[in-house]
Every structure is written in structure tokens, then in C-alpha cells.
Design a protein around this motif. Sequence first.
Motif, mmCIF file in Angstrom:
data_model
loop_
_atom_site.group_PDB
_atom_site.id
_atom_site.type_symbol
_atom_site.label_atom_id
_atom_site.label_comp_id
_atom_site.label_asym_id
_atom_site.label_seq_id
_atom_site.Cartn_x
_atom_site.Cartn_y
_atom_site.Cartn_z
ATOM 1 N N ASP A 94 -13.519 3.351 9.912
ATOM 2 C CA ASP A 94 -14.114 3.054 8.268
ATOM 3 C C ASP A 94 -12.807 3.275 7.056
ATOM 4 N N ILE A 95 -12.086 4.517 7.696
ATOM 5 C CA ILE A 95 -10.669 4.396 6.559
ATOM 6 C C ILE A 95 -9.560 3.203 6.656
ATOM 7 N N ALA A 96 -9.710 3.284 7.577
ATOM 8 C CA ALA A 96 -8.625 1.985 8.174
ATOM 9 C C ALA A 96 -9.429 0.296 7.474
ATOM 10 N N ASP A 97 -10.116 0.645 8.036
ATOM 11 C CA ASP A 97 -10.484 -1.103 7.528
ATOM 12 C C ASP A 97 -10.684 -1.468 5.979
ATOM 13 N N TYR A 98 -10.960 -0.311 5.484
ATOM 14 C CA TYR A 98 -10.732 -0.555 3.627
ATOM 15 C C TYR A 98 -9.412 -0.687 3.742
ATOM 16 N N ILE A 99 -8.751 0.221 3.898
ATOM 17 C CA ILE A 99 -7.786 0.081 3.649
ATOM 18 C C ILE A 99 -6.818 -1.179 4.045
ATOM 19 N N HIS A 100 -7.252 -2.028 5.412
ATOM 20 C CA HIS A 100 -6.959 -3.481 5.575
ATOM 21 C C HIS A 100 -7.898 -4.480 5.086
ATOM 22 N N GLY A 101 -8.865 -3.929 3.900
ATOM 23 C CA GLY A 101 -9.595 -4.975 3.054
ATOM 24 C C GLY A 101 -8.438 -5.018 2.589
ATOM 25 N N SER A 102 -8.566 -4.371 1.644
ATOM 26 C CA SER A 102 -7.692 -4.224 0.565
ATOM 27 C C SER A 102 -6.573 -4.634 0.253
ATOM 28 N N ALA A 103 -5.593 -4.943 1.323
ATOM 29 C CA ALA A 103 -4.658 -5.201 1.303
ATOM 30 C C ALA A 103 -5.439 -6.705 1.705
ATOM 31 N N ASN A 104 -5.955 -7.162 2.318
ATOM 32 C CA ASN A 104 -6.075 -7.895 2.894
ATOM 33 C C ASN A 104 -6.702 -9.775 1.463
ATOM 34 N N ARG A 105 -7.300 -8.694 0.802
ATOM 35 C CA ARG A 105 -7.877 -9.310 -0.931
ATOM 36 C C ARG A 105 -6.736 -9.558 -1.718
ATOM 37 N N MET A 106 -5.834 -8.533 -1.520
ATOM 38 C CA MET A 106 -4.205 -8.964 -2.177
ATOM 39 C C MET A 106 -3.917 -10.089 -2.075
ATOM 40 N N ALA A 107 -3.948 -10.196 -0.552
ATOM 41 C CA ALA A 107 -3.121 -11.664 -0.092
ATOM 42 C C ALA A 107 -3.602 -12.674 -0.280
ATOM 43 N N LEU A 108 -5.148 -12.995 -0.207
ATOM 44 C CA LEU A 108 -5.849 -13.415 -0.414
ATOM 45 C C LEU A 108 -6.465 -14.229 -1.008
#
Length: 215
Positions: A94-108
Motif C-alpha cells: 500500500d505504501i508503494a501504491d500511494y507513492i506511485h499514485g502521488s507521482a502519477n497525479r503530478m504527471a497527469l
Amino acid sequence: MSLNNIFQYFVPKDRVFFPLFEQASGNLIKLGEALQEAVNTKDDSRRTDLIKVIDDLEHKGDDITHQIYLELGKNFITPFDREDIHSLASAIDDIADYIHGSANRMALYNVTTMTEPIMKITDLILQGCIDVDKAVRELKNLKNIRTITDSCVRINSMENQADYIFDKAVAQLFEYEADAKEIIKYKEILSALETATDKCEDVANVLESILVKNA
């Protein structure tokens, strides 16, 4: 002493679950470092490259988690409760998922200007990942219980700091930002980052449960 605890003395437990957990927690540090560099760099192309790195690392974390679940299904005897193994693997993922999700939001959302709260929470996430890794690496023998508990205490403190920074940052967004779209973008990113710190705390809670049952 339970039958499972008796059996674990005769099982080469360090050859299956603990190496996988250490791979997963080590992967978290790489994710945290990549995220930290992504929010601090002034080079947009470098940030794009780092977000791709984060994407790859998140997939690697998924593979490790899947392998833990597979091993859980194949191994009758486990080093600690099966439910705790599943919970720990899931919480790390879950930690990995939300780090990934944070970065994805920055890009999107095409966010290139990183605010101080984003940078501060990102620093806290990396701190949390380092403490998760420290604690996970002590699970092999449970002799250094103090190291695990100290890491859990630091993780809880980190999460409280992140909550404060998040609440203050959102309040300032509503007070000083006139563009509703910008409010939504930054609030979404901040929320994903703050949730990553919550997930670090979830790992600490699982670790504390393991200590209570096995120390």
C-alpha cells in the motif's frame, strides 16, 4: 509455546519470507528516494524520467507481494501468523501504491511547481520508508525488539507531522488560491502523499502486533 513456534526452530525460515520482506522494504526506500528527487528537481524531463522509475519500482513491489502470497499458499509452517504475513505484505504494498499514485497525479495534472508542503511530506515519506526497512530487517530473529519499537515510534511521529502539514496546506489552498482547478490538483496530490504516511503507520501497527504475539 504454540506448535507453530516450536516448528519454526526447525524451518529455514530466512530462506523464504524474510528475504522477500526485505526486498519489499528495500524497494520502498528506492521509491521514496525517487519521489523525493522528483519533487525537488527543477528539470521537467528529469522528473518525467523519475516518475517512470517510480512506475517500474511499483510494479516490482507488486511482483514481490504476489510472490509472498504464493509462498504463503505453499508453506504450511510460517515464521509468524499467516494473517500477519499477509497483513504486512499488503501494508508494505500500500505504501508503494500511494507513492506511485502521488507521482502519477503530478504527471497527469501537469503539476511542475512543487510547494513546500509537498516537499516536506515527501521527505517524511522517505523517512517512514527507511524506518519500515529498519524494522523489517530485524524480524529475522526478534532479538533487537528495541530497534523495531523505536522505528514504530518514529513512524507514528512522522505520520502525525504529515497530518499537521497536510491540514495546514489545504487550509492555505482554500484561503489563498483563487483557481478552483489548482486547488483540486494540489489537494489531490497532497492527499495521496499524506495517505502514503498513513500506510507507513499501518505497517508499524502490524509490526507491533507481531511483536506482541512473538516476542
